[in-house]
Design a protein around this motif. Sequence first.
Motif, PDB file in Angstrom:
ATOM      1  N   ALA A 193     -71.447  39.352  -5.126  1.00 35.39           N
ATOM      2  CA  ALA A 193     -72.519  38.360  -4.952  1.00 35.39           C
ATOM      3  C   ALA A 193     -73.280  38.701  -3.685  1.00 35.39           C
ATOM      4  O   ALA A 193     -72.679  38.822  -2.615  1.00 35.39           O
ATOM      5  N   SER A 194     -74.606  38.870  -3.800  1.00 32.21           N
ATOM      6  CA  SER A 194     -75.441  39.192  -2.630  1.00 32.21           C
ATOM      7  C   SER A 194     -75.685  37.933  -1.816  1.00 32.21           C
ATOM      8  O   SER A 194     -76.309  36.992  -2.304  1.00 32.21           O
ATOM      9  N   ILE A 195     -75.179  37.923  -0.599  1.00 31.51           N
ATOM     10  CA  ILE A 195     -75.319  36.739   0.265  1.00 31.51           C
ATOM     11  C   ILE A 195     -75.627  37.224   1.680  1.00 31.51           C
ATOM     12  O   ILE A 195     -74.954  38.124   2.186  1.00 31.51           O
ATOM     13  N   ASN A 196     -76.631  36.645   2.307  1.00 34.53           N
ATOM     14  CA  ASN A 196     -76.929  37.005   3.696  1.00 34.53           C
ATOM     15  C   ASN A 196     -75.792  36.562   4.613  1.00 34.53           C
ATOM     16  O   ASN A 196     -75.065  35.611   4.323  1.00 34.53           O
ATOM     17  N   PHE A 197     -75.674  37.250   5.756  1.00 33.04           N
ATOM     18  CA  PHE A 197     -74.516  37.016   6.618  1.00 33.04           C
ATOM     19  C   PHE A 197     -74.435  35.569   7.117  1.00 33.04           C
ATOM     20  O   PHE A 197     -73.348  35.036   7.329  1.00 33.04           O
ATOM     21  N   ASN A 198     -75.587  34.938   7.317  1.00 33.35           N
ATOM     22  CA  ASN A 198     -75.553  33.562   7.854  1.00 33.35           C
ATOM     23  C   ASN A 198     -74.920  32.566   6.889  1.00 33.35           C
ATOM     24  O   ASN A 198     -74.607  31.446   7.282  1.00 33.35           O
ATOM     25  N   GLU A 199     -74.703  32.958   5.655  1.00 33.46           N
ATOM     26  CA  GLU A 199     -74.059  32.063   4.683  1.00 33.46           C
ATOM     27  C   GLU A 199     -72.632  32.495   4.349  1.00 33.46           C
ATOM     28  O   GLU A 199     -71.993  31.892   3.484  1.00 33.46           O
ATOM     29  N   VAL A 200     -72.141  33.539   5.003  1.00 31.97           N
ATOM     30  CA  VAL A 200     -70.858  34.111   4.584  1.00 31.97           C
ATOM     31  C   VAL A 200     -69.675  33.190   4.894  1.00 31.97           C
ATOM     32  O   VAL A 200     -68.811  32.965   4.048  1.00 31.97           O
ATOM     33  N   TYR A 201     -69.649  32.635   6.099  1.00 34.01           N
ATOM     34  CA  TYR A 201     -68.513  31.778   6.469  1.00 34.01           C
ATOM     35  C   TYR A 201     -68.365  30.635   5.460  1.00 34.01           C
ATOM     36  O   TYR A 201     -67.281  30.383   4.945  1.00 34.01           O
ATOM     37  N   SER A 202     -69.465  29.959   5.164  1.00 36.71           N
ATOM     38  CA  SER A 202     -69.374  28.815   4.248  1.00 36.71           C
ATOM     39  C   SER A 202     -69.079  29.268   2.822  1.00 36.71           C
ATOM     40  O   SER A 202     -68.364  28.578   2.090  1.00 36.71           O
ATOM     41  N   ALA A 203     -69.595  30.430   2.416  1.00 43.27           N
ATOM     42  CA  ALA A 203     -69.303  30.925   1.059  1.00 43.27           C
ATOM     43  C   ALA A 203     -67.808  31.216   0.901  1.00 43.27           C
ATOM     44  O   ALA A 203     -67.222  30.975  -0.157  1.00 43.27           O
ATOM     45  N   LEU A 204     -67.185  31.701   1.972  1.00 42.08           N
ATOM     46  CA  LEU A 204     -65.741  31.973   1.928  1.00 42.08           C
ATOM     47  C   LEU A 204     -64.962  30.666   1.986  1.00 42.08           C
ATOM     48  O   LEU A 204     -63.971  30.475   1.265  1.00 42.08           O
ATOM     49  N   GLN A 205     -65.424  29.777   2.828  1.00 45.47           N
ATOM     50  CA  GLN A 205     -64.724  28.508   3.012  1.00 45.47           C
ATOM     51  C   GLN A 205     -64.726  27.666   1.746  1.00 45.47           C
ATOM     52  O   GLN A 205     -63.711  27.069   1.385  1.00 45.47           O
ATOM     53  N   THR A 206     -65.854  27.626   1.064  1.00 48.10           N
ATOM     54  CA  THR A 206     -65.958  26.827  -0.161  1.00 48.10           C
ATOM     55  C   THR A 206     -65.494  27.612  -1.378  1.00 48.10           C
ATOM     56  O   THR A 206     -65.553  27.121  -2.493  1.00 48.10           O
ATOM     57  N   LYS A 207     -65.075  28.856  -1.143  1.00 38.43           N
ATOM     58  CA  LYS A 207     -64.539  29.728  -2.206  1.00 38.43           C
ATOM     59  C   LYS A 207     -65.566  30.027  -3.301  1.00 38.43           C
ATOM     60  O   LYS A 207     -65.230  30.257  -4.467  1.00 38.43           O
ATOM     61  N   VAL A 208     -66.825  30.015  -2.918  1.00 41.69           N
ATOM     62  CA  VAL A 208     -67.869  30.547  -3.802  1.00 41.69           C
ATOM     63  C   VAL A 208     -67.530  32.007  -4.099  1.00 41.69           C
ATOM     64  O   VAL A 208     -67.750  32.508  -5.194  1.00 41.69           O
ATOM     65  N   VAL A 209     -66.965  32.671  -3.095  1.00 39.51           N
ATOM     66  CA  VAL A 209     -66.437  34.031  -3.276  1.00 39.51           C
ATOM     67  C   VAL A 209     -65.013  34.079  -2.728  1.00 39.51           C
ATOM     68  O   VAL A 209     -64.644  33.274  -1.877  1.00 39.51           O
ATOM     69  N   GLU A 210     -64.229  35.045  -3.235  1.00 44.43           N
ATOM     70  CA  GLU A 210     -62.851  35.188  -2.746  1.00 44.43           C
ATOM     71  C   GLU A 210     -62.782  35.991  -1.459  1.00 44.43           C
ATOM     72  O   GLU A 210     -61.906  35.793  -0.622  1.00 44.43           O
ATOM     73  N   GLY A 211     -63.682  36.962  -1.371  1.00 47.33           N
ATOM     74  CA  GLY A 211     -63.564  37.878  -0.251  1.00 47.33           C
ATOM     75  C   GLY A 211     -64.890  38.400   0.240  1.00 47.33           C
ATOM     76  O   GLY A 211     -65.960  38.049  -0.287  1.00 47.33           O
ATOM     77  N   GLN A 212     -64.782  39.244   1.255  1.00 41.53           N
ATOM     78  CA  GLN A 212     -65.950  39.911   1.821  1.00 41.53           C
ATOM     79  C   GLN A 212     -65.443  41.174   2.478  1.00 41.53           C
ATOM     80  O   GLN A 212     -64.233  41.411   2.554  1.00 41.53           O
ATOM     81  N   GLU A 213     -66.347  41.991   2.978  1.00 35.82           N
ATOM     82  CA  GLU A 213     -65.942  43.184   3.695  1.00 35.82           C
ATOM     83  C   GLU A 213     -66.808  43.352   4.931  1.00 35.82           C
ATOM     84  O   GLU A 213     -68.024  43.149   4.869  1.00 35.82           O
ATOM     85  N   ASN A 214     -66.158  43.631   6.048  1.00 31.82           N
ATOM     86  CA  ASN A 214     -66.841  43.828   7.331  1.00 31.82           C
ATOM     87  C   ASN A 214     -65.885  44.518   8.293  1.00 31.82           C
ATOM     88  O   ASN A 214     -64.670  44.509   8.078  1.00 31.82           O
TER      89      ASN A 214
END
Length: 349
Positions: free
Chosen positions: A207-228
């Motif tokens: 899922a393409s998501i800008n970095f400013n939304e990553v914390y909340s996307a992970l917290q609400t489990k819109v996505v399971e993971g990320q890479e950084n």
Amino acid sequence: MTLTRRSLLERAGALSLPTLLPAASIALPLALATGRASAQSAEFTYKFANNLPVTHPLNVRAKDMSAAILAETKGRVDIQVFPNNQLGSDTDMLSQVRSGGVEFFTLSGLILSTLVPAASISGIGFAFGDYDTVWKALDGPLGAHVRAQIGKANLVVMDNIWDNGFRQITSSSKPIVSPDDLKGFKIRVPVSPLWTSMFKAFDSSPASINFNEVYSALQTKVVEGQENPLALISTAKLYEVQKYCSLTNHMWDGFWFLANKKAWEKLPADVRTIVAKHINAAALLERADTAALNASVQKDLAAKGLIFNQPKTDEFRDRLRKAGFYTEWKGKYGDEAWALLEKASGKLA
Ligand code: X2X
């Protein structure tokens, strides 16, 4: 609900301001405290916007860089640093640096590729095994090729790319041990065709998501993971909303230091020389800091509860090869650019 989400995001340093707000109206109160008189009197007051937390080495070095520029130009150039997406998401800031809404902006070559397709080539999966190889390529012919393409898009780019680091995969649901664990895995990727393509090659659901939304996307489990890189998993506190970290080192990523062309050319030539000198010097210091942080912060993250595993990275690279990932991207960049990459990386396709 709104307040809770807002405070959680603020804690993560991930709050995005409404992008409709004109940058100028929010600029002054949010400027990174520089500990010096703000130059009402400066001839050139320029904004440098970026997506990283204020504690990340990039912003630490940018603050010193700005002070050095103010001093050596004898107060003529005041570069105000706006970290943490305060002036909008990467997508917003890219528009702003093109229009002149901000004068300076650091952006991953992969995201820049939405405007300059050639710029993502440095992020090809498993191209670089270590930092020496990265800098040889990016300070050498591969970097020169990319910078020439950026120049054609009417943006000015400084010579030295800044470091983000080698990227690792985090997850809230399960550890990523083998390429099969990425099948169907809901993973956030930055807004970039190369990133999406790479995780599609692993059969993930990117899922393409800008970095400013990553914390909340992970917290609400819109996505399971990320890479950084670990430096960012630490400074952006992503460990608070992730359980596992797989040391895949699947790609290296860095930030090109971009300038709005008109604003850059407004500076007298001798002033440009001073500004570029300090920006490029700061990049080298930031590279050293970021590499050191990426190398040292794992222990700290483990103490905070992140569970690490070391997968066999060759298996991931082979999976990309079998999926036709390298052949596909070689075709997109063309033989000439691909040869510059493989000169540094060794044979990929
Ligand atoms: O968006 C990301 O993940 C980041 C911060 O690493 C980039 O800028 C590419």
